[in-house]
Design a protein around this motif. Sequence first.
Motif, mmCIF file in Angstrom:
data_model
loop_
_atom_site.group_PDB
_atom_site.id
_atom_site.type_symbol
_atom_site.label_atom_id
_atom_site.label_comp_id
_atom_site.label_asym_id
_atom_site.label_seq_id
_atom_site.Cartn_x
_atom_site.Cartn_y
_atom_site.Cartn_z
ATOM 1 N N ILE A 130 0.832 -1.203 0.000
ATOM 2 C CA ILE A 130 0.000 0.000 0.000
ATOM 3 C C ILE A 130 0.865 1.251 0.000
ATOM 4 N N ALA A 131 1.938 1.271 0.799
ATOM 5 C CA ALA A 131 2.789 2.459 0.887
ATOM 6 C C ALA A 131 3.453 2.775 -0.453
ATOM 7 N N LEU B 144 2.470 5.913 -2.739
ATOM 8 C CA LEU B 144 3.526 6.872 -3.048
ATOM 9 C C LEU B 144 3.615 7.147 -4.542
ATOM 10 N N LEU B 145 3.622 6.096 -5.347
ATOM 11 C CA LEU B 145 3.792 6.259 -6.789
ATOM 12 C C LEU B 145 2.564 6.875 -7.452
ATOM 13 N N ILE B 146 1.384 6.359 -7.131
ATOM 14 C CA ILE B 146 0.180 6.809 -7.841
ATOM 15 C C ILE B 146 -0.158 8.250 -7.480
ATOM 16 N N THR B 147 -0.135 8.588 -6.189
ATOM 17 C CA THR B 147 -0.506 9.955 -5.799
ATOM 18 C C THR B 147 0.455 10.987 -6.380
ATOM 19 N N ALA C 155 -7.820 5.087 -0.811
ATOM 20 C CA ALA C 155 -6.845 5.996 -0.187
ATOM 21 C C ALA C 155 -6.273 6.970 -1.207
ATOM 22 N N VAL C 156 -5.973 6.480 -2.396
ATOM 23 C CA VAL C 156 -5.424 7.351 -3.433
ATOM 24 C C VAL C 156 -6.466 8.365 -3.888
ATOM 25 N N TRP C 157 -7.697 7.910 -4.120
ATOM 26 C CA TRP C 157 -8.760 8.811 -4.592
ATOM 27 C C TRP C 157 -8.981 9.975 -3.636
ATOM 28 N N GLN C 158 -8.945 9.702 -2.346
ATOM 29 C CA GLN C 158 -9.243 10.766 -1.389
ATOM 30 C C GLN C 158 -8.103 11.761 -1.230
ATOM 31 N N ILE D 170 8.415 18.002 -4.668
ATOM 32 C CA ILE D 170 8.529 16.543 -4.777
ATOM 33 C C ILE D 170 8.931 15.940 -3.440
ATOM 34 N N ALA D 171 9.867 16.569 -2.756
ATOM 35 C CA ALA D 171 10.306 16.063 -1.452
ATOM 36 C C ALA D 171 9.157 16.062 -0.450
ATOM 37 N N ILE D 172 8.377 17.142 -0.418
ATOM 38 C CA ILE D 172 7.253 17.222 0.517
ATOM 39 C C ILE D 172 6.205 16.169 0.183
ATOM 40 N N ASN D 173 5.855 16.058 -1.073
ATOM 41 C CA ASN D 173 4.802 15.118 -1.462
ATOM 42 C C ASN D 173 5.203 13.671 -1.218
#
Length: 323
Positions: free
Chosen positions: A105-106, A110-113, A194-197, A244-247
């Motif tokens: 999940i992590a 991370l990748l999709i969002t 989780a990604v959608w929200q 990018i670092a923050i996200n």
Amino acid sequence: MMSDSLEKTATTSPKRSGLNRGPGRKPGASALKHKNMVVHGSWWWALPGLAAVFAVHYVATFLGASYAFTDFNGIGSFQWVGLDNFVRILDDYEVMASLGNTAFIAIGYLLITNVVGLLLALALNRGLKTRYLLRTVLFLPVVLSAISVSYIFKYIFAFDGPLNGILGALGLENLQRIWLAEPDSALVAVLIVAVWQNIGMAMVIYLAGLALVPQELEEAAALDGAGLWGRFRNITLPMIQPAIAINTTLALTSGLKIFDQVKAMTNGGPFGATDTLSTVIYRNTYEFMNYGYGAAISLVFSVVILVAAAIQLYLTRDRGVNN
């Protein structure tokens, strides 16, 4: 007599007013006192806040972590068991399986969002007239309750829910399934929710980073013959490195700590297929009343998050100064 009076005034007034102070003169007593108050006397105003933070965060965390070395069950006395709880973690299949689910999940979160959030930010950065409305619509899920969103998607993924209804209307009955009751699809469904929200938050952070990219620089590069990908790779991407670092930091820590979606949609099922470390900690601590073992898992989990975040921050650090 008038000239003597003017000469006397010219020689005495600077001493009274202090306007003729040379660069080598020391400031007066009042200025030194004010400077000392700023440098040496104002920091103590932060003591109450620092004491509260220290007591609530660090002392409470230390006391909670100390239970990891006991057999405390939440009631009554307890005994020190040393590292027995940590040895038990290594032999616990439930913990090891949940660790794999948490990593899945992590990494997916991370990748999709980040990828989709960046694409949305690039699309809604400039030019589009309805970009402000679309930004608002895409950000709205972020402010909703995670529990409420999870229950809505639980209904959507139900066997008689809208998703299977749409598939049936399109003639795709072979794709219908009980999404949250099958191990292969349940974990993916939790990740999708989780990604959608939270994808709107990544988009907003990238929009803030893109706002710092000078439009004139991109136009000059375009005049020099740089293509769309070349401008993005050589101009936009390096300049949004802080975003990018923050996200990536937020996405990694949020993905590792995911709990609400799992608890509301599957409660760890089916057969532990969607269990994460957070749900395992919750179950052992509050359902099985095994506080010592739950604290041990929590302590290991905290170390995992800190190490992962430190590695991620190192990999995404801003290298602009060095370059």
